[in-house]
Scaffold this motif. Structure first.
Motif, mmCIF file in Angstrom:
data_model
loop_
_atom_site.group_PDB
_atom_site.id
_atom_site.type_symbol
_atom_site.label_atom_id
_atom_site.label_comp_id
_atom_site.label_asym_id
_atom_site.label_seq_id
_atom_site.Cartn_x
_atom_site.Cartn_y
_atom_site.Cartn_z
ATOM 1 N N ALA A 283 -5.177 -39.247 -29.119
ATOM 2 C CA ALA A 283 -6.344 -40.028 -28.716
ATOM 3 C C ALA A 283 -7.627 -39.204 -28.764
ATOM 4 C CB ALA A 283 -6.135 -40.584 -27.310
ATOM 5 N N VAL A 284 -7.606 -38.014 -28.192
ATOM 6 C CA VAL A 284 -8.820 -37.200 -28.119
ATOM 7 C C VAL A 284 -9.207 -36.698 -29.501
ATOM 8 C CG1 VAL A 284 -9.821 -35.066 -27.201
ATOM 9 C CG2 VAL A 284 -8.386 -36.515 -25.738
ATOM 10 N N GLY A 285 -8.230 -36.248 -30.270
ATOM 11 C CA GLY A 285 -8.537 -35.768 -31.614
ATOM 12 C C GLY A 285 -9.182 -36.840 -32.466
ATOM 13 N N THR A 286 -8.641 -38.052 -32.409
ATOM 14 C CA THR A 286 -9.205 -39.162 -33.176
ATOM 15 C C THR A 286 -10.591 -39.531 -32.686
ATOM 16 O OG1 THR A 286 -6.994 -40.041 -33.627
ATOM 17 C CG2 THR A 286 -8.838 -41.551 -33.889
ATOM 18 N N ALA A 287 -10.759 -39.597 -31.363
ATOM 19 C CA ALA A 287 -12.048 -39.989 -30.796
ATOM 20 C C ALA A 287 -13.131 -38.966 -31.117
ATOM 21 C CB ALA A 287 -11.919 -40.165 -29.284
ATOM 22 N N VAL A 288 -12.829 -37.688 -30.949
ATOM 23 C CA VAL A 288 -13.815 -36.642 -31.244
ATOM 24 C C VAL A 288 -14.124 -36.614 -32.735
ATOM 25 C CG1 VAL A 288 -14.243 -34.147 -31.222
ATOM 26 C CG2 VAL A 288 -13.176 -35.248 -29.257
ATOM 27 N N GLY A 289 -13.093 -36.776 -33.559
ATOM 28 C CA GLY A 289 -13.310 -36.812 -35.002
ATOM 29 C C GLY A 289 -14.189 -37.973 -35.421
ATOM 30 N N ALA A 290 -13.966 -39.142 -34.814
ATOM 31 C CA ALA A 290 -14.798 -40.311 -35.133
ATOM 32 C C ALA A 290 -16.238 -40.074 -34.715
ATOM 33 C CB ALA A 290 -14.237 -41.555 -34.442
ATOM 34 N N ALA A 291 -16.450 -39.478 -33.542
ATOM 35 C CA ALA A 291 -17.812 -39.200 -33.082
ATOM 36 C C ALA A 291 -18.505 -38.197 -34.008
ATOM 37 C CB ALA A 291 -17.778 -38.662 -31.649
ATOM 38 N N ALA A 292 -17.754 -37.189 -34.438
ATOM 39 C CA ALA A 292 -18.328 -36.181 -35.330
ATOM 40 C C ALA A 292 -18.686 -36.761 -36.693
ATOM 41 C CB ALA A 292 -17.351 -35.018 -35.505
ATOM 42 N N ALA A 293 -17.970 -37.817 -37.104
ATOM 43 C CA ALA A 293 -18.211 -38.415 -38.422
ATOM 44 C C ALA A 293 -19.446 -39.319 -38.445
ATOM 45 C CB ALA A 293 -16.981 -39.221 -38.858
ATOM 46 N N ALA B 102 -32.473 -40.083 -35.476
ATOM 47 C CA ALA B 102 -31.424 -40.635 -34.621
ATOM 48 C C ALA B 102 -31.132 -42.087 -34.990
ATOM 49 C CB ALA B 102 -31.823 -40.522 -33.153
ATOM 50 N N GLY B 103 -32.175 -42.851 -35.314
ATOM 51 C CA GLY B 103 -31.981 -44.255 -35.669
ATOM 52 C C GLY B 103 -31.193 -44.443 -36.943
ATOM 53 N N ASP B 104 -31.230 -43.441 -37.842
ATOM 54 C CA ASP B 104 -30.490 -43.549 -39.101
ATOM 55 C C ASP B 104 -28.988 -43.582 -38.885
ATOM 56 O OD1 ASP B 104 -32.879 -43.521 -40.471
ATOM 57 O OD2 ASP B 104 -32.850 -41.350 -40.802
ATOM 58 N N LEU B 105 -28.528 -43.036 -37.749
ATOM 59 C CA LEU B 105 -27.090 -42.991 -37.482
ATOM 60 C C LEU B 105 -26.496 -44.387 -37.341
ATOM 61 C CD1 LEU B 105 -26.956 -40.066 -34.880
ATOM 62 C CD2 LEU B 105 -26.775 -39.940 -37.373
ATOM 63 N N LEU B 106 -27.337 -45.354 -37.013
ATOM 64 C CA LEU B 106 -26.854 -46.718 -36.793
ATOM 65 C C LEU B 106 -27.051 -47.618 -38.006
ATOM 66 C CD1 LEU B 106 -28.201 -47.260 -33.158
ATOM 67 C CD2 LEU B 106 -25.937 -46.457 -33.863
ATOM 68 N N ASP B 107 -27.532 -47.055 -39.117
ATOM 69 C CA ASP B 107 -27.820 -47.872 -40.303
ATOM 70 C C ASP B 107 -26.607 -48.664 -40.768
ATOM 71 O OD1 ASP B 107 -30.461 -47.349 -40.494
ATOM 72 O OD2 ASP B 107 -30.318 -45.887 -42.127
ATOM 73 N N GLY B 108 -25.441 -48.015 -40.773
ATOM 74 C CA GLY B 108 -24.234 -48.693 -41.245
ATOM 75 C C GLY B 108 -23.904 -49.913 -40.408
ATOM 76 N N TRP B 109 -23.990 -49.764 -39.099
ATOM 77 C CA TRP B 109 -23.685 -50.899 -38.212
ATOM 78 C C TRP B 109 -24.738 -52.002 -38.348
ATOM 79 C CZ3 TRP B 109 -22.401 -45.910 -36.617
ATOM 80 C CH2 TRP B 109 -21.067 -45.715 -36.282
ATOM 81 N N ARG B 110 -26.024 -51.607 -38.477
ATOM 82 C CA ARG B 110 -27.066 -52.618 -38.636
ATOM 83 C C ARG B 110 -26.855 -53.417 -39.919
ATOM 84 N NH1 ARG B 110 -30.950 -48.823 -36.094
ATOM 85 N NH2 ARG B 110 -31.214 -47.812 -38.128
ATOM 86 N N LEU C 119 -15.483 -57.512 -37.695
ATOM 87 C CA LEU C 119 -14.900 -57.834 -36.392
ATOM 88 C C LEU C 119 -13.425 -58.160 -36.513
ATOM 89 C CD1 LEU C 119 -17.816 -60.029 -34.983
ATOM 90 C CD2 LEU C 119 -17.289 -57.646 -34.415
ATOM 91 N N ASN C 120 -13.060 -58.902 -37.571
ATOM 92 C CA ASN C 120 -11.662 -59.263 -37.769
ATOM 93 C C ASN C 120 -10.781 -58.042 -37.926
ATOM 94 O OD1 ASN C 120 -9.464 -59.769 -40.090
ATOM 95 N ND2 ASN C 120 -9.585 -61.599 -38.813
ATOM 96 N N THR C 121 -11.170 -57.126 -38.799
ATOM 97 C CA THR C 121 -10.319 -55.965 -39.055
ATOM 98 C C THR C 121 -10.271 -55.017 -37.857
ATOM 99 O OG1 THR C 121 -12.199 -54.914 -40.186
ATOM 100 C CG2 THR C 121 -10.581 -56.017 -41.558
ATOM 101 N N ALA C 122 -11.394 -54.858 -37.153
ATOM 102 C CA ALA C 122 -11.397 -53.972 -35.987
ATOM 103 C C ALA C 122 -10.470 -54.504 -34.895
ATOM 104 C CB ALA C 122 -12.815 -53.812 -35.449
ATOM 105 N N THR D 1 -15.581 -47.340 -36.293
ATOM 106 C CA THR D 1 -15.317 -48.438 -35.365
ATOM 107 C C THR D 1 -13.838 -48.783 -35.301
ATOM 108 O OG1 THR D 1 -17.503 -49.369 -35.813
ATOM 109 C CG2 THR D 1 -15.889 -50.832 -34.801
ATOM 110 N N THR D 2 -13.185 -48.818 -36.453
ATOM 111 C CA THR D 2 -11.758 -49.145 -36.482
ATOM 112 C C THR D 2 -10.945 -48.117 -35.712
ATOM 113 O OG1 THR D 2 -11.999 -50.254 -38.627
ATOM 114 C CG2 THR D 2 -9.791 -49.590 -37.982
ATOM 115 N N LYS D 3 -11.242 -46.836 -35.934
ATOM 116 C CA LYS D 3 -10.499 -45.793 -35.220
ATOM 117 C C LYS D 3 -10.790 -45.821 -33.719
ATOM 118 C CE LYS D 3 -9.765 -42.524 -39.013
ATOM 119 N NZ LYS D 3 -8.307 -42.469 -38.860
#
Length: 417
Positions: free
Chosen positions: A52-62, A206-214, A227-230, A357-359
């Motif tokens: 859990a922690v490895g995946t979560a930290v890896g996702a945050a770092a990505a 900092a705002g560029d980090l959210l470009d993918g989600w926007r 939303l379906n796949t997540a 998001t999926t991870k």
């Protein structure tokens, strides 16, 4: 499509690289928990935290890597991601040989590999879109999906034998070598990759980090698929640890029977990926996307009902076969649709946001269902997850949005086509 669907030498090397690294991953599947248990004598909580922690930290770092990679050539990024994974994994057998291996090191390696994996997947989607014309993307994604399920069938039995004969540290070394071979395969694709347009003088904000989600949430087709796949992936994966507890505990299945219950049904994924293109040709992309997405939601609730003995084992295998067959059809169609719908200068950020998001949702729902399993029992918690999965087809794209997506590529958010 070209006659015989020959996708060219560059894709062949990319395909080989993907298959090699996927096989290495499955060979080493379960190696880290075994190292934690047998070598470091970790407890159950530490083993759970390792995943859990490895995946979560890896996702945050990505998260910041997606916008950064977007404006760089993808082929060098893919090679770098493979080499980072290789180097990180090789530190484990090196530390073991020096009797210096620690649990924090395993956590760090797990996080680095997770971040590099998200980056590789996001960059590979963008690279594939530059490598092939749009008409070949479905064939390419179907072949990659077929390879994924083939390695799922072959890898765990070989990995189990390797774990027994050589131990988990050796299988981690084999996984590291697979990433080195993958890097060589990506390098062999060759060719000239155009440099993406870069905003001169612009720095990552900092705002560029959210470009993918926007971008995803503003698109009428990508948003429901996202939303379906997540939700679907998170709920299905949340039930897997509880199913292991149920089968290996109260139902008294042997570990090899548990492994068999998931390895054999993976044949359904191989078959489904081969059916994807003929089905799209006959019925159209939208119908196949919605039908396969709805059908795959019907199966997980059946995992709440296995009993002991051969009948229970066959029930699990039958449910998994149906689920994986539908996923094998759905996945390449949805991956192709997502690539074609996403503007070329947004692919890496979009896929990176999707992966993160999926991870994250999978990790969150797995932790939540672990608590529910303790309160309600594993069978009831699995059944609850299955009932919620039945609602996920409501998140699939509507017909009108899907038709517009097929006809017109999504504009980027600056107004360019």
């Amino acid at each position: 499509m070209k006659s015989g669907h020959r996708l060219g030498r560059p894709f062949g090397w990319l395909w080989a690289a993907y298959g090699t690294s996927a096989l290495g991953t499955w060979l080493a599947f379960g190696a880290f928990p075994l190292i934690a248990l047998r070598v470091l004598h970790a407890g159950p909580a530490e083993v759970a935290a390792l995943s859990a922690v490895g995946t979560a930290v890896g996702a945050a770092a990505a998260v910041p890597l997606g916008p950064w990679v977007e404006f760089r050539r993808k082929r060098p990024v893919l090679i770098a991601a493979d080499l980072v994974r290789c180097a990180a994994l090789l530190t484990v057998p090196a530390a073991f040989a020096l009797d210096a291996l620690t649990f924090p090191q395993l956590l760090l390696v797990s996080a680095v590999v997770a971040a590099a994996d998200i980056t590789f997947r996001a960059a590979s989607g963008a690279y594939l879109k530059t490598l092939l014309p749009a008409g070949d993307l479905l064939v390419a994604n179907a072949r990659l999906e077929s390879t994924a399920w083939s390695t799922t069938i072959v890898g765990p039995p070989l990995g189990g034998a390797a774990l027994g004969l050589l131990g988990p540290v050796a299988t981690v070394a084999a996984d590291a070598v697979s990433y080195l071979l993958s890097a060589l395969g990506v390098r062999a694709t060759g060719g000239h990759e155009p440099r993406p347009e870069h905003r001169e003088g612009a720095r990552l904000r900092a705002g560029d980090l959210l470009d993918g989600w926007r971008y995803i949430l503003a698109d009428p087709t990508l948003r429901p698929l996202f939303l379906n796949t997540a939700v679907f992936n998170g709920l299905v994966m949340a039930g897997e640890p509880l199913l292991a507890v149920l089968m290996l505990g109260p139902l008294h299945f042997a570990p090899w029977q548990y492994g068999l219950a998931f390895a054999v049904p993976s044949i359904g994924g191989l078959l489904g990926s081969r059916l994807a293109r003929p089905l799209v040709t006959r019925f159209g992309r939208h119908r196949v996307l919605v039908a396969a997405g709805a059908l795959r939601a019907l199966w997980p609730v059946g995992l709440a009902f296995p009993g002991p003995g051969a009948g229970g084992l066959l029930l699990v295998m039958g449910v998994e076969l149906g689920l994986i067959l539908c996923c094998g059809v759905f996945n390449p169609v949805y991956a192709t649709h997502r690539l074609e719908r996403t503007a070329a200068d947004r692919v890496t950020r979009t896929l990176s946001a999707w992966q993160v998001t999926t991870k994250a949702s999978t990790a969150l729902l797995t932790a939540l269902w672990g608590l529910l399993g303790g309160l309600l029992g594993p069978r009831a918690a699995i059944g609850l997850a299955g009932l919620l999965v039945l609602a996920t087809p409501l998140l699939l794209p509507r017909r009108d949005a899907a038709c517009r997506a097929a006809a017109d590529p999504a504009p980027d958010r600056t107004g360019r086509a």
